[in-house]
Structure formats: structure tokens, C-alpha cells
Design a protein around this motif. Structure first.
Motif, PDB file in Angstrom:
ATOM      1  N   PHE A  61       0.863  -1.181   0.000  1.00  0.00           N
ATOM      2  CA  PHE A  61       0.000   0.000   0.000  1.00  0.00           C
ATOM      3  C   PHE A  61       0.896   1.227   0.000  1.00  0.00           C
ATOM      4  CE2 PHE A  61       0.575  -1.336   4.377  1.00  0.00           C
ATOM      5  CZ  PHE A  61       0.804  -0.172   5.083  1.00  0.00           C
ATOM      6  N   GLU A  62       0.325   2.356  -0.293  1.00  0.00           N
ATOM      7  CA  GLU A  62       1.105   3.579  -0.486  1.00  0.00           C
ATOM      8  C   GLU A  62       2.002   3.890   0.706  1.00  0.00           C
ATOM      9  OE1 GLU A  62       0.502   8.326  -1.408  1.00  0.00           O
ATOM     10  OE2 GLU A  62      -1.170   6.971  -1.720  1.00  0.00           O
ATOM     11  N   GLY A  63       3.298   4.044   0.429  1.00  0.00           N
ATOM     12  CA  GLY A  63       4.266   4.425   1.443  1.00  0.00           C
ATOM     13  C   GLY A  63       4.739   3.287   2.326  1.00  0.00           C
ATOM     14  N   SER A  64       4.353   2.060   2.024  1.00  0.00           N
ATOM     15  CA  SER A  64       4.705   0.951   2.900  1.00  0.00           C
ATOM     16  C   SER A  64       6.107   0.412   2.623  1.00  0.00           C
ATOM     17  CB  SER A  64       3.682  -0.188   2.769  1.00  0.00           C
ATOM     18  OG  SER A  64       3.689  -0.747   1.471  1.00  0.00           O
ATOM     19  N   ALA A  65       6.724  -0.090   3.692  1.00  0.00           N
ATOM     20  CA  ALA A  65       7.972  -0.841   3.606  1.00  0.00           C
ATOM     21  C   ALA A  65       7.582  -2.316   3.651  1.00  0.00           C
ATOM     22  CB  ALA A  65       8.880  -0.485   4.777  1.00  0.00           C
ATOM     23  N   GLY A  85      14.778  -5.064   4.146  1.00  0.00           N
ATOM     24  CA  GLY A  85      15.898  -4.660   3.294  1.00  0.00           C
ATOM     25  C   GLY A  85      16.205  -3.186   3.389  1.00  0.00           C
ATOM     26  N   ASP A  86      15.150  -2.365   3.310  1.00  0.00           N
ATOM     27  CA  ASP A  86      15.354  -0.921   3.445  1.00  0.00           C
ATOM     28  C   ASP A  86      14.120  -0.296   4.064  1.00  0.00           C
ATOM     29  OD1 ASP A  86      13.606   0.348   1.127  1.00  0.00           O
ATOM     30  OD2 ASP A  86      14.671  -1.350   0.237  1.00  0.00           O
ATOM     31  N   TYR A  87      14.313   0.869   4.624  1.00  0.00           N
ATOM     32  CA  TYR A  87      13.220   1.608   5.256  1.00  0.00           C
ATOM     33  C   TYR A  87      13.412   3.078   4.939  1.00  0.00           C
ATOM     34  CZ  TYR A  87      10.005   3.406   8.747  1.00  0.00           C
ATOM     35  OH  TYR A  87       8.972   4.064   9.373  1.00  0.00           O
ATOM     36  N   GLU A  88      12.391   3.649   4.315  1.00  0.00           N
ATOM     37  CA  GLU A  88      12.399   5.057   3.923  1.00  0.00           C
ATOM     38  C   GLU A  88      13.670   5.423   3.164  1.00  0.00           C
ATOM     39  OE1 GLU A  88      11.465   7.299   7.502  1.00  0.00           O
ATOM     40  OE2 GLU A  88       9.333   6.938   7.197  1.00  0.00           O
ATOM     41  N   GLY A  89      14.045   4.549   2.220  1.00  0.00           N
ATOM     42  CA  GLY A  89      15.172   4.835   1.345  1.00  0.00           C
ATOM     43  C   GLY A  89      16.545   4.503   1.901  1.00  0.00           C
ATOM     44  N   LYS A  90      16.609   4.039   3.137  1.00  0.00           N
ATOM     45  CA  LYS A  90      17.898   3.683   3.738  1.00  0.00           C
ATOM     46  C   LYS A  90      18.034   2.164   3.799  1.00  0.00           C
ATOM     47  CE  LYS A  90      20.843   4.234   7.728  1.00  0.00           C
ATOM     48  NZ  LYS A  90      21.012   4.722   9.070  1.00  0.00           N
ATOM     49  N   ALA A  91      19.137   1.638   3.250  1.00  0.00           N
ATOM     50  CA  ALA A  91      19.392   0.203   3.291  1.00  0.00           C
ATOM     51  C   ALA A  91      19.680  -0.223   4.722  1.00  0.00           C
ATOM     52  CB  ALA A  91      20.568  -0.144   2.389  1.00  0.00           C
ATOM     53  N   LEU A  92      18.928  -1.218   5.217  1.00  0.00           N
ATOM     54  CA  LEU A  92      19.111  -1.694   6.589  1.00  0.00           C
ATOM     55  C   LEU A  92      19.561  -3.148   6.643  1.00  0.00           C
ATOM     56  CD1 LEU A  92      15.996  -0.181   8.406  1.00  0.00           C
ATOM     57  CD2 LEU A  92      18.333   0.674   8.397  1.00  0.00           C
ATOM     58  N   ASP A  93      18.999  -3.978   5.792  1.00  0.00           N
ATOM     59  CA  ASP A  93      19.263  -5.421   5.831  1.00  0.00           C
ATOM     60  C   ASP A  93      19.114  -5.974   7.243  1.00  0.00           C
ATOM     61  OD1 ASP A  93      19.669  -5.747   3.072  1.00  0.00           O
ATOM     62  OD2 ASP A  93      21.713  -4.996   3.262  1.00  0.00           O
ATOM     63  N   GLN A  94      18.033  -5.586   7.911  1.00  0.00           N
ATOM     64  CA  GLN A  94      17.734  -5.997   9.286  1.00  0.00           C
ATOM     65  C   GLN A  94      16.923  -7.285   9.272  1.00  0.00           C
ATOM     66  OE1 GLN A  94      18.342  -4.566  12.477  1.00  0.00           O
ATOM     67  NE2 GLN A  94      17.351  -6.419  13.211  1.00  0.00           N
ATOM     68  N   GLN A  95      17.486  -8.340   9.849  1.00  0.00           N
ATOM     69  CA  GLN A  95      16.753  -9.588   9.996  1.00  0.00           C
ATOM     70  C   GLN A  95      16.095  -9.614  11.361  1.00  0.00           C
ATOM     71  OE1 GLN A  95      18.859 -13.193   9.092  1.00  0.00           O
ATOM     72  NE2 GLN A  95      19.796 -12.311   7.259  1.00  0.00           N
ATOM     73  N   MET A  96      14.936 -10.266  11.418  1.00  0.00           N
ATOM     74  CA  MET A  96      14.211 -10.375  12.681  1.00  0.00           C
ATOM     75  C   MET A  96      13.404 -11.661  12.703  1.00  0.00           C
ATOM     76  SD  MET A  96      11.455  -7.403  11.882  1.00  0.00           S
ATOM     77  CE  MET A  96      12.696  -6.478  11.005  1.00  0.00           C
ATOM     78  N   TRP A  97      13.260 -12.210  13.880  1.00  0.00           N
ATOM     79  CA  TRP A  97      12.406 -13.377  14.060  1.00  0.00           C
ATOM     80  C   TRP A  97      11.037 -12.882  14.503  1.00  0.00           C
ATOM     81  CZ3 TRP A  97      11.085 -15.789  19.095  1.00  0.00           C
ATOM     82  CH2 TRP A  97      10.295 -16.938  18.943  1.00  0.00           C
ATOM     83  N   TYR A 114       3.683  -5.938   4.758  1.00  0.00           N
ATOM     84  CA  TYR A 114       3.892  -4.532   4.412  1.00  0.00           C
ATOM     85  C   TYR A 114       3.487  -3.698   5.623  1.00  0.00           C
ATOM     86  CZ  TYR A 114       4.498  -6.379  -0.218  1.00  0.00           C
ATOM     87  OH  TYR A 114       4.974  -7.097  -1.280  1.00  0.00           O
ATOM     88  N   PHE A 115       4.282  -2.670   5.918  1.00  0.00           N
ATOM     89  CA  PHE A 115       3.985  -1.857   7.080  1.00  0.00           C
ATOM     90  C   PHE A 115       4.365  -0.394   6.842  1.00  0.00           C
ATOM     91  CE2 PHE A 115       8.449  -2.630   7.723  1.00  0.00           C
ATOM     92  CZ  PHE A 115       8.911  -1.518   8.400  1.00  0.00           C
ATOM     93  N   LYS A 116       3.733   0.439   7.635  1.00  0.00           N
ATOM     94  CA  LYS A 116       3.999   1.873   7.607  1.00  0.00           C
ATOM     95  C   LYS A 116       3.674   2.417   8.987  1.00  0.00           C
ATOM     96  CE  LYS A 116       2.451   6.078   5.248  1.00  0.00           C
ATOM     97  NZ  LYS A 116       1.529   6.577   4.218  1.00  0.00           N
ATOM     98  N   LYS A 117       4.521   3.315   9.460  1.00  0.00           N
ATOM     99  CA  LYS A 117       4.248   3.961  10.753  1.00  0.00           C
ATOM    100  C   LYS A 117       3.054   4.885  10.587  1.00  0.00           C
ATOM    101  CE  LYS A 117       7.187   6.950  12.302  1.00  0.00           C
ATOM    102  NZ  LYS A 117       8.364   7.596  12.893  1.00  0.00           N
ATOM    103  N   GLN A 118       2.156   4.821  11.531  1.00  0.00           N
ATOM    104  CA  GLN A 118       0.955   5.666  11.474  1.00  0.00           C
ATOM    105  C   GLN A 118       1.255   7.036  12.029  1.00  0.00           C
ATOM    106  OE1 GLN A 118      -2.381   4.394  13.855  1.00  0.00           O
ATOM    107  NE2 GLN A 118      -3.798   5.259  12.395  1.00  0.00           N
TER     108      GLN A 118
END
Length: 118
Positions: A61-65, A85-97, A114-118
């Protein structure tokens, strides 16, 4: 087709631990703790706040990571490893369980969240 988007609140307690707020959860509170990288992601997305509301969906959805399922742990501890992989244009490569509470939220372990901060 309309994407079903739901809002979930995450709370960081005084002890520094993050929990998802699921009033209908019938299990123990410890199951709701965000660990193994999910806490790091919430610290990053929350930008120092102790409460974060995220819009979550299985479709973009619009603006979602996007979090991508890269390893299913159904035969081990449950849940799976997701990659941000990225959030708001910044590469993170953050893995999470994300544990089996994810199945409670989505009814399954989705290949993408898919997620977006409200």
C-alpha cells in the motif's frame, strides 16, 4: 481488490522490552514480546518513542515498507525470519524473528508483511 490494512500498537516498557498490544490474545504476555531483531526494528522505526503504531497488510500500500520471509521456522521454534531490506530509502538489511503470534495476527505466516508507521 482492496488491501486489508490493520493498525497495531507496540509498546516499549520501562525495562526496554517491546510488546505488541493484542487485547484478544489468550496466551501469556511473554509470547507478545518483540525479540531477535524485531525490537531493534521498532527502536529504529519509533525514533526514540515508547509507543509505535504500525499499519500492517499482506499487500503493498502507499508508502509501505516490506518485510520478506526468508526462513520458515515451522519445524523448529515456529514463526520465521523476516528481512527488512530498506526503510524510507535507507538500506538496513535488518533480519528479525517473528514468532507464531504472527499467525494470530494474519491467520498464517505471510511471505511478505507490508507496514507503515501511522
Amino acid at each position: 481488490m482492496t488491501t486489508a490494512i490493520h493498525t497495531y500498537k507496540f509498546i516499549k516498557e520501562d525495562n526496554g522490552r517491546w510488546y505488541i498490544d493484542l487485547p484478544d490474545w489468550q496466551g501469556v504476555k511473554a509470547d507478545l514480546e518483540m525479540v531477535e531483531g524485531a525490537d531493534t526494528m521498532l527502536d529504529y522505526v519509533g525514533e526514540g518513542r515508547n509507543e509505535v503504531k504500525l499499519l500492517l497488510a499482506e499487500e503493498p500500500f502507499e508508502g509501505s515498507a516490506v518485510l520478506q520471509l526468508i526462513e520458515d521456522y515451522k519445524d523448529h521454534v515456529g514463526g520465521g525470519i523476516y528481512l527488512l531490506g530498506d526503510y524510507e530509502g535507507k538500506a538496513l538489511d535488518q533480519q528479525m524473528w517473528l514468532c507464531d503470534v504472527t499467525k494470530f495476527v494474519f491467520g498464517k505466516l505471510p511471505p511478505f508483511i507490508y507496514f507503515k508507521k501511522q
